[in-house]
Design a protein around this motif. Structure first.
Motif, PDB file in Angstrom:
ATOM      1  N   LEU A 124      12.442   7.043   1.591  1.00  9.36           N
ATOM      2  CA  LEU A 124      11.113   6.593   2.006  1.00  9.36           C
ATOM      3  C   LEU A 124      10.075   7.648   1.614  1.00  9.36           C
ATOM      4  N   ASN A 125       9.022   7.206   0.940  1.00  7.87           N
ATOM      5  CA  ASN A 125       7.929   8.101   0.588  1.00  7.87           C
ATOM      6  C   ASN A 125       6.980   8.156   1.788  1.00  7.87           C
ATOM      7  N   TYR A 167       0.926  11.128  10.256  1.00  9.67           N
ATOM      8  CA  TYR A 167       1.730  11.847   9.261  1.00  9.67           C
ATOM      9  C   TYR A 167       1.867  13.299   9.693  1.00  9.67           C
ATOM     10  N   LEU A 175      -0.450   6.517   4.046  1.00 14.12           N
ATOM     11  CA  LEU A 175      -1.677   5.987   3.438  1.00 14.12           C
ATOM     12  C   LEU A 175      -1.812   4.469   3.580  1.00 14.12           C
ATOM     13  N   GLU A 176      -0.694   3.762   3.509  1.00 16.73           N
ATOM     14  CA  GLU A 176      -0.760   2.299   3.490  1.00 16.73           C
ATOM     15  C   GLU A 176      -0.353   1.641   4.807  1.00 16.73           C
ATOM     16  N   SER A 216      12.089  10.854   5.471  1.00 16.00           N
ATOM     17  CA  SER A 216      12.191  10.384   4.090  1.00 16.00           C
ATOM     18  C   SER A 216      13.621   9.999   3.718  1.00 16.00           C
ATOM     19  N   ARG A 240       4.294   9.850   2.340  1.00 23.93           N
ATOM     20  CA  ARG A 240       2.866   9.818   1.997  1.00 23.93           C
ATOM     21  C   ARG A 240       2.388   8.368   1.821  1.00 23.93           C
ATOM     22  N   THR A 241       3.211   7.554   1.179  1.00 29.22           N
ATOM     23  CA  THR A 241       2.886   6.126   0.988  1.00 29.22           C
ATOM     24  C   THR A 241       2.781   5.429   2.346  1.00 29.22           C
ATOM     25  N   ILE A 242       3.735   5.707   3.223  1.00 31.61           N
ATOM     26  CA  ILE A 242       3.708   5.098   4.556  1.00 31.61           C
ATOM     27  C   ILE A 242       2.447   5.521   5.294  1.00 31.61           C
ATOM     28  N   LEU A 259       5.865  -2.702   2.852  1.00 36.33           N
ATOM     29  CA  LEU A 259       5.184  -1.615   2.146  1.00 36.33           C
ATOM     30  C   LEU A 259       5.835  -1.345   0.785  1.00 36.33           C
ATOM     31  N   GLY A 260       6.886  -2.106   0.455  1.00 32.96           N
ATOM     32  CA  GLY A 260       7.484  -2.019  -0.873  1.00 32.96           C
ATOM     33  C   GLY A 260       8.804  -1.272  -0.970  1.00 32.96           C
ATOM     34  N   PHE A 261       9.373  -0.850   0.141  1.00 34.83           N
ATOM     35  CA  PHE A 261      10.650  -0.129   0.112  1.00 34.83           C
ATOM     36  C   PHE A 261      11.815  -1.124   0.152  1.00 34.83           C
TER      37      PHE A 261
END
Length: 129
Positions: A26-27, A40, A33-34, A62, A29-31, A91-93
């Motif tokens: 899991l990123n 965070y 921000l989106e 992560s 930063r992506t979580i 979120l795309g994961f």
């Protein structure tokens, strides 16, 4: 207390802690921000995410390990974990929900008598420390 007695204790579950894995990286930063309702914590290497229904807080690493706290039943803990996995999926994961496990249950009750902690500890060693 005898069975059928009206003096039964009211035991109230206040917190259920559960863990699960999503079996993908899991990123964070992506979580952050989106995602919504996210805090965070880069210095610790995790993201905190809150859900409203059921009311839980999740610590997300992560590695894909997630700890959910704050549920008031085992069913709510599982439902919250599944909803959280779904949020991460959106979120795309490539999330695959696995290894769900309840690791702690905290409950409170009022005893119909006082407890002398020192005496209780002495009489119940080694289980009471």
């Amino acid at each position: 207390m005898e069975p059928g007695n009206d003096d039964a204790l009211d035991i109230i579950i206040t917190n259920v802690v559960a863990t699960f894995r999503v079996r993908c990286h899991l990123n964070l930063r992506t979580i952050a921000l989106e995602g919504t309702n996210v805090i965070y914590k880069p210095e610790i290497g995790k993201v905190l995410m809150k859900l409203r229904k059921p009311k839980i807080t999740a610590s997300i690493w992560s590695s894909g390990k997630i700890i959910c706290t704050g549920a008031t039943s085992e069913d709510d803990a599982k439902l919250g974990a599944r909803r959280l996995a779904r949020v991460l999926q959106k979120l795309g994961f490539k999330v695959r929900f696995s290894a769900f496990k309840v690791v702690n249950v905290l409950a409170v009750c009022s005893m119909p008598f006082g407890i002398q902690l020192v005496d209780f500890t002495i009489k119940n060693r080694p289980i009471a420390r």
